[in-house]
Design a protein around this motif. Sequence first.
Motif, PDB file in Angstrom:
ATOM      1  N   MET A  48       0.945  -1.169   0.045  1.00 30.63           N
ATOM      2  CA  MET A  48      -0.026   0.043   0.074  1.00 30.63           C
ATOM      3  C   MET A  48       0.888   1.280  -0.077  1.00 30.63           C
ATOM      4  SD  MET A  48      -3.251  -0.881   2.518  1.00 30.63           S
ATOM      5  CE  MET A  48      -4.208   0.517   2.046  1.00 30.63           C
ATOM      6  N   LYS A  49       1.643   1.433  -1.139  1.00 28.70           N
ATOM      7  CA  LYS A  49       2.429   2.738  -1.258  1.00 28.70           C
ATOM      8  C   LYS A  49       1.492   4.069  -1.559  1.00 28.70           C
ATOM      9  CE  LYS A  49       6.611   0.375  -2.705  1.00 28.70           C
ATOM     10  NZ  LYS A  49       7.906   0.395  -3.647  1.00 28.70           N
ATOM     11  N   TYR A  50       2.111   5.104  -1.378  1.00 25.35           N
ATOM     12  CA  TYR A  50       1.353   6.341  -1.603  1.00 25.35           C
ATOM     13  C   TYR A  50       0.082   6.289  -1.013  1.00 25.35           C
ATOM     14  CZ  TYR A  50       5.076   6.198  -5.044  1.00 25.35           C
ATOM     15  OH  TYR A  50       6.414   5.998  -5.777  1.00 25.35           O
ATOM     16  N   GLN A  51      -0.376   5.854   0.329  1.00 24.19           N
ATOM     17  CA  GLN A  51      -1.486   5.728   0.645  1.00 24.19           C
ATOM     18  C   GLN A  51      -2.088   7.026   1.065  1.00 24.19           C
ATOM     19  OE1 GLN A  51      -1.475   3.058   4.148  1.00 24.19           O
ATOM     20  NE2 GLN A  51      -3.496   3.035   4.388  1.00 24.19           N
ATOM     21  N   ASP A  52      -1.440   7.944   1.509  1.00 24.27           N
ATOM     22  CA  ASP A  52      -2.078   9.280   1.665  1.00 24.27           C
ATOM     23  C   ASP A  52      -2.465   9.780   0.414  1.00 24.27           C
ATOM     24  OD1 ASP A  52      -1.549   9.001   4.289  1.00 24.27           O
ATOM     25  OD2 ASP A  52       0.185  10.307   3.938  1.00 24.27           O
ATOM     26  N   LYS A  53      -1.894   9.900  -0.535  1.00 21.80           N
ATOM     27  CA  LYS A  53      -2.415  10.496  -1.867  1.00 21.80           C
ATOM     28  C   LYS A  53      -3.419   9.472  -2.530  1.00 21.80           C
ATOM     29  CE  LYS A  53       2.667  11.082  -2.933  1.00 21.80           C
ATOM     30  NZ  LYS A  53       2.624  12.759  -2.438  1.00 21.80           N
ATOM     31  N   ILE A  54      -3.295   8.211  -2.507  1.00 15.54           N
ATOM     32  CA  ILE A  54      -4.642   7.399  -3.201  1.00 15.54           C
ATOM     33  C   ILE A  54      -5.834   7.670  -2.421  1.00 15.54           C
ATOM     34  CG2 ILE A  54      -5.237   4.989  -3.255  1.00 15.54           C
ATOM     35  CD1 ILE A  54      -2.407   4.419  -4.233  1.00 15.54           C
ATOM     36  N   SER A  55      -5.725   7.823  -0.992  1.00 14.98           N
ATOM     37  CA  SER A  55      -6.891   7.910  -0.182  1.00 14.98           C
ATOM     38  C   SER A  55      -7.450   9.405  -0.619  1.00 14.98           C
ATOM     39  CB  SER A  55      -6.395   7.819   1.341  1.00 14.98           C
ATOM     40  OG  SER A  55      -6.109   6.618   1.505  1.00 14.98           O
ATOM     41  N   LEU A  56      -6.624  10.319  -0.666  1.00 16.70           N
ATOM     42  CA  LEU A  56      -7.069  11.674  -0.915  1.00 16.70           C
ATOM     43  C   LEU A  56      -7.877  11.834  -2.328  1.00 16.70           C
ATOM     44  CD1 LEU A  56      -7.166  14.873  -0.556  1.00 16.70           C
ATOM     45  CD2 LEU A  56      -4.826  15.011  -1.513  1.00 16.70           C
ATOM     46  N   TYR A  57      -7.167  11.239  -3.337  1.00 21.30           N
ATOM     47  CA  TYR A  57      -7.656  11.533  -4.624  1.00 21.30           C
ATOM     48  C   TYR A  57      -8.768  10.477  -5.025  1.00 21.30           C
ATOM     49  CZ  TYR A  57      -3.922  14.717  -5.140  1.00 21.30           C
ATOM     50  OH  TYR A  57      -3.020  15.736  -5.045  1.00 21.30           O
ATOM     51  N   ALA A  58      -8.974   9.408  -4.270  1.00 24.94           N
ATOM     52  CA  ALA A  58      -9.831   8.456  -4.574  1.00 24.94           C
ATOM     53  C   ALA A  58     -11.216   9.084  -3.911  1.00 24.94           C
ATOM     54  CB  ALA A  58      -9.729   7.090  -3.741  1.00 24.94           C
ATOM     55  N   GLU A  59     -11.223   9.584  -2.716  1.00 20.80           N
ATOM     56  CA  GLU A  59     -12.294  10.400  -2.188  1.00 20.80           C
ATOM     57  C   GLU A  59     -12.798  11.473  -3.163  1.00 20.80           C
ATOM     58  OE1 GLU A  59     -13.901  12.162   2.183  1.00 20.80           O
ATOM     59  OE2 GLU A  59     -11.754  11.211   1.795  1.00 20.80           O
ATOM     60  N   THR A  60     -11.746  12.368  -3.321  1.00 17.31           N
ATOM     61  CA  THR A  60     -11.849  13.527  -4.245  1.00 17.31           C
ATOM     62  C   THR A  60     -12.835  13.331  -5.467  1.00 17.31           C
ATOM     63  OG1 THR A  60     -10.081  14.474  -3.210  1.00 17.31           O
ATOM     64  CG2 THR A  60     -10.938  15.541  -5.274  1.00 17.31           C
ATOM     65  N   TYR A  61     -12.316  12.263  -6.186  1.00 15.03           N
ATOM     66  CA  TYR A  61     -12.923  11.977  -7.483  1.00 15.03           C
ATOM     67  C   TYR A  61     -13.881  10.782  -7.580  1.00 15.03           C
ATOM     68  CZ  TYR A  61      -9.642  15.522  -8.869  1.00 15.03           C
ATOM     69  OH  TYR A  61      -8.732  16.765  -8.913  1.00 15.03           O
ATOM     70  N   GLY A  62     -14.323  10.108  -6.476  1.00 13.44           N
ATOM     71  CA  GLY A  62     -15.270   9.129  -6.250  1.00 13.44           C
ATOM     72  C   GLY A  62     -14.643   7.961  -6.923  1.00 13.44           C
ATOM     73  N   VAL A  63     -13.478   7.541  -6.747  1.00 10.49           N
ATOM     74  CA  VAL A  63     -12.947   6.027  -7.299  1.00 10.49           C
ATOM     75  C   VAL A  63     -12.559   5.241  -6.000  1.00 10.49           C
ATOM     76  CG1 VAL A  63     -11.011   5.174  -8.835  1.00 10.49           C
ATOM     77  CG2 VAL A  63     -11.817   7.625  -9.002  1.00 10.49           C
ATOM     78  N   PRO A  64     -12.703   3.966  -6.252  1.00 15.98           N
ATOM     79  CA  PRO A  64     -12.386   2.921  -5.142  1.00 15.98           C
ATOM     80  C   PRO A  64     -10.871   2.908  -5.049  1.00 15.98           C
ATOM     81  CG  PRO A  64     -14.239   2.119  -6.512  1.00 15.98           C
ATOM     82  CD  PRO A  64     -13.593   3.190  -7.272  1.00 15.98           C
ATOM     83  N   GLU A  65     -10.451   2.940  -3.779  1.00 17.58           N
ATOM     84  CA  GLU A  65      -9.120   3.023  -3.524  1.00 17.58           C
ATOM     85  C   GLU A  65      -8.409   1.592  -3.973  1.00 17.58           C
ATOM     86  OE1 GLU A  65      -7.729   3.737   0.548  1.00 17.58           O
ATOM     87  OE2 GLU A  65      -9.189   5.303   0.815  1.00 17.58           O
ATOM     88  N   ASP A  66      -9.055   0.515  -3.987  1.00 15.96           N
ATOM     89  CA  ASP A  66      -8.612  -0.625  -4.213  1.00 15.96           C
ATOM     90  C   ASP A  66      -8.149  -0.759  -5.939  1.00 15.96           C
ATOM     91  OD1 ASP A  66     -11.398  -0.877  -5.048  1.00 15.96           O
ATOM     92  OD2 ASP A  66     -11.453  -3.004  -4.035  1.00 15.96           O
ATOM     93  N   LEU A  67      -9.293   0.033  -6.631  1.00 12.62           N
ATOM     94  CA  LEU A  67      -9.071   0.053  -7.892  1.00 12.62           C
ATOM     95  C   LEU A  67      -7.730   0.877  -8.445  1.00 12.62           C
ATOM     96  CD1 LEU A  67      -9.872  -0.132 -10.983  1.00 12.62           C
ATOM     97  CD2 LEU A  67     -11.622   1.872 -10.694  1.00 12.62           C
ATOM     98  N   LEU A  68      -7.524   2.139  -7.568  1.00 14.14           N
ATOM     99  CA  LEU A  68      -6.502   2.850  -8.018  1.00 14.14           C
ATOM    100  C   LEU A  68      -4.956   2.067  -7.630  1.00 14.14           C
ATOM    101  CD1 LEU A  68      -7.299   6.127  -6.543  1.00 14.14           C
ATOM    102  CD2 LEU A  68      -7.385   5.609  -8.947  1.00 14.14           C
ATOM    103  N   TYR A  69      -5.084   1.284  -6.663  1.00 22.15           N
ATOM    104  CA  TYR A  69      -3.970   0.495  -6.375  1.00 22.15           C
ATOM    105  C   TYR A  69      -3.743  -0.632  -7.236  1.00 22.15           C
ATOM    106  CZ  TYR A  69      -3.157   2.402  -1.487  1.00 22.15           C
ATOM    107  OH  TYR A  69      -3.086   2.875  -0.300  1.00 22.15           O
ATOM    108  N   GLY A  70      -4.781  -1.281  -7.787  1.00 21.14           N
ATOM    109  CA  GLY A  70      -4.771  -2.180  -8.656  1.00 21.14           C
ATOM    110  C   GLY A  70      -3.946  -1.877 -10.202  1.00 21.14           C
ATOM    111  N   VAL A  71      -4.466  -0.462 -10.347  1.00 16.34           N
ATOM    112  CA  VAL A  71      -3.933   0.000 -11.551  1.00 16.34           C
ATOM    113  C   VAL A  71      -2.597   0.330 -11.502  1.00 16.34           C
ATOM    114  CG1 VAL A  71      -4.094   2.011 -13.041  1.00 16.34           C
ATOM    115  CG2 VAL A  71      -6.252   0.933 -12.434  1.00 16.34           C
ATOM    116  N   ILE A  72      -1.954   1.034 -10.413  1.00 21.56           N
ATOM    117  CA  ILE A  72      -0.802   1.350 -10.306  1.00 21.56           C
ATOM    118  C   ILE A  72       0.131   0.122 -10.198  1.00 21.56           C
ATOM    119  CG2 ILE A  72       0.854   2.510  -8.624  1.00 21.56           C
ATOM    120  CD1 ILE A  72      -1.168   4.541  -7.998  1.00 21.56           C
ATOM    121  N   HIS A  73      -0.187  -0.912  -9.518  1.00 17.73           N
ATOM    122  CA  HIS A  73       0.459  -2.131  -9.666  1.00 17.73           C
ATOM    123  C   HIS A  73       0.690  -2.910 -10.820  1.00 17.73           C
ATOM    124  CE1 HIS A  73       1.298  -6.458  -9.064  1.00 17.73           C
ATOM    125  NE2 HIS A  73       1.818  -6.212  -7.961  1.00 17.73           N
ATOM    126  N   THR A  74      -0.506  -2.815 -11.806  1.00 16.31           N
ATOM    127  CA  THR A  74      -0.396  -3.418 -12.839  1.00 16.31           C
ATOM    128  C   THR A  74       0.457  -2.541 -14.140  1.00 16.31           C
ATOM    129  OG1 THR A  74      -2.569  -4.385 -12.263  1.00 16.31           O
ATOM    130  CG2 THR A  74      -1.817  -4.099 -14.985  1.00 16.31           C
TER     131      THR A  74
END
Length: 203
Positions: A48-74
């Motif tokens: 779970m890298k960049y947790q603060d950034k992912i949490s902030l922008y996931a909430e701001t733009y209405g995107v599930p956090e696990d989706l952002l993590y999955g995309v970055i990992h891939t």
Amino acid sequence: MGKAMKTEKGRRAIGAVKNTVIVVCLATVIISATFFAVRSILKAEFPMKYQDKISLYAETYGVPEDLLYGVIHTESGYDEKAKSHAGAIGLTQITPETFLWLQTKTGETLPEEALYDADTSVKYCAVFYGLLLKEFGGDEKTAIAAYHAGRGQVNAWLRDPDISPDGKTLVNIPESETKKYVEKVQRAVSIYDKLYKKELNKI
């Protein structure tokens, strides 16, 4: 004599029960140790890298956090300096052309080199997925396909009844590279969800 035999049988029975309990306890310990070892290995591979950034922008733009993590990992395996042969840049592998288009939505004017910055990369991935999820009715599979193949291509697929009977979701993806990409992201999302269920904001 009879009492002695009964006593001996009783001792053997008790001994057998004790042995069974010991075996069960050992098996439980081994299973638990294996479970935690596998979990530790998976957490190292799916951090779970960049947790603060992912949490902030996931909430701001209405995107599930696990989706952002999955995309970055891939997309980059958390390599901020990644650049593909197609020119996609940074953690989330956004192309300069897509970056320019997304900035018309945010009102910012940034050079393409800004995509090497983790904060910018995560933010614009969230911006993009926020738009894609709205465009495709919240369907993650379709949004992931559009992130890879492009919105125009996915909209063309949605107009094909053999690919999308309802015109809203993709029953199958005809392009093998995009199909494999979607499956890979969905697998990563599923792993993140299982490993970090309590920590993730699903939106």
